[in-house]
Design an enzyme around this catalytic site. Sequence first.
Site, PDB file in Angstrom:
ATOM      1  CG  ASP A  16      37.269  33.341  45.833  1.00 22.53           C
ATOM      2  OD1 ASP A  16      37.289  32.457  44.957  1.00 22.53           O
ATOM      3  OD2 ASP A  16      36.514  34.322  45.772  1.00 22.53           O
ATOM      4  CB  SER A  17      39.536  34.053  41.984  1.00 21.63           C
ATOM      5  OG  SER A  17      38.132  34.093  42.139  1.00 21.63           O
ATOM      6  CB  CYS A  79      38.094  29.646  44.439  1.00 26.65           C
ATOM      7  SG  CYS A  79      38.047  29.987  42.673  1.00 26.65           S
ATOM      8  CD  GLU A 157      33.549  40.665  41.350  1.00 25.52           C
ATOM      9  OE1 GLU A 157      34.123  41.518  40.674  1.00 25.52           O
ATOM     10  OE2 GLU A 157      34.108  39.667  41.854  1.00 25.52           O
ATOM     11  CB  CYS A 189      30.161  30.274  41.292  1.00 20.13           C
ATOM     12  SG  CYS A 189      31.038  31.840  41.247  1.00 20.13           S
ATOM     13  CG  HIS A 191      31.103  35.967  43.046  1.00 16.22           C
ATOM     14  ND1 HIS A 191      32.330  35.374  43.127  1.00 16.22           N
ATOM     15  CD2 HIS A 191      31.329  37.291  42.876  1.00 16.22           C
ATOM     16  CE1 HIS A 191      33.267  36.296  42.995  1.00 16.22           C
ATOM     17  NE2 HIS A 191      32.683  37.470  42.846  1.00 16.22           N
TER      18      HIS A 191
END
Length: 269
Positions: A16-17, A79, A157, A189, A191
């Site tokens: 993932d990024s 991702c 985050e 996404c 997240h």
Amino acid sequence: MNNFNNIRNQPIGVFDSGIGGLTVLAEIERLMPGENIIYFGDTARVPYGNKTSATVKKFSVENVLFLLEERVKMVVVACNTSSALALDYLNNIFRIPIIGVIESGVNKALAVTSGKIGIIGTKATIESRAYQRNIAKKNKKIKIFSKSCPLFVPLVEEGLVNGEITKKTIQMYLESFKKKKIDTIILGCTHYPLLKEEIAKYLQKVNIVDSAQEVASHAKDVLGHFKLISGKKAKGNNKFCISDEPKNFTNFAKLFLKRNIPEPKIVNV
Ligand code: DGL
């Protein structure tokens, strides 16, 4: 036979990024506890969601090359941005199975929807129209609404997965979906599964498709198809590699996986 067994016992590579793909790792671990997994989080170059397609492709190729050095038997692109912009490109270059999150999310959404699907993701994912194209290819009658939600990634985050600011941000992005009366939403996404509860509270009675869960079961099918499921009975090992400073990653990993992880290794890709 020996060679074949060796391949089966090689790890699954997940990239993932940054940290979001840990939601995918958690699902793979749950579904296939015997597998060894190598996770690469490109924490030095995150976010991918506001980069150009050429850049995301370049980063994605470098990530796969790194995982191949670690002798992975397959790669899961955990991702959405990378899956949307680079998956076909990767599959044209590399010979091992490489799967992304989009197809799995779409299949699940189509299985549960009654006709109106909302898609949320980063700017790059939404603008690529990868989800929209994939849905239209399979069912032209579906009404599709999409929205990029760039503030969701920094909220997660910062650990702000509930509370006033998060609620207001969800309302700001998803009000139009509510008005359009969508019946299914794809969390496009990695997240976003951490905001699932709040999104569910806001939208009410809408099917929530979490691609993390779906891609894990797709990974299992692909490994099964190529007879690559690990023969080991014992619990698999995880190795975590990142491209920048480990402190934040370790803290986030606790939030995402709800456990401590071994010290991540810093690598250059
Ligand atoms: N992991 C990315 C995704 O799923 C979100 C974070 C980023 O922009 O890199 O699209």
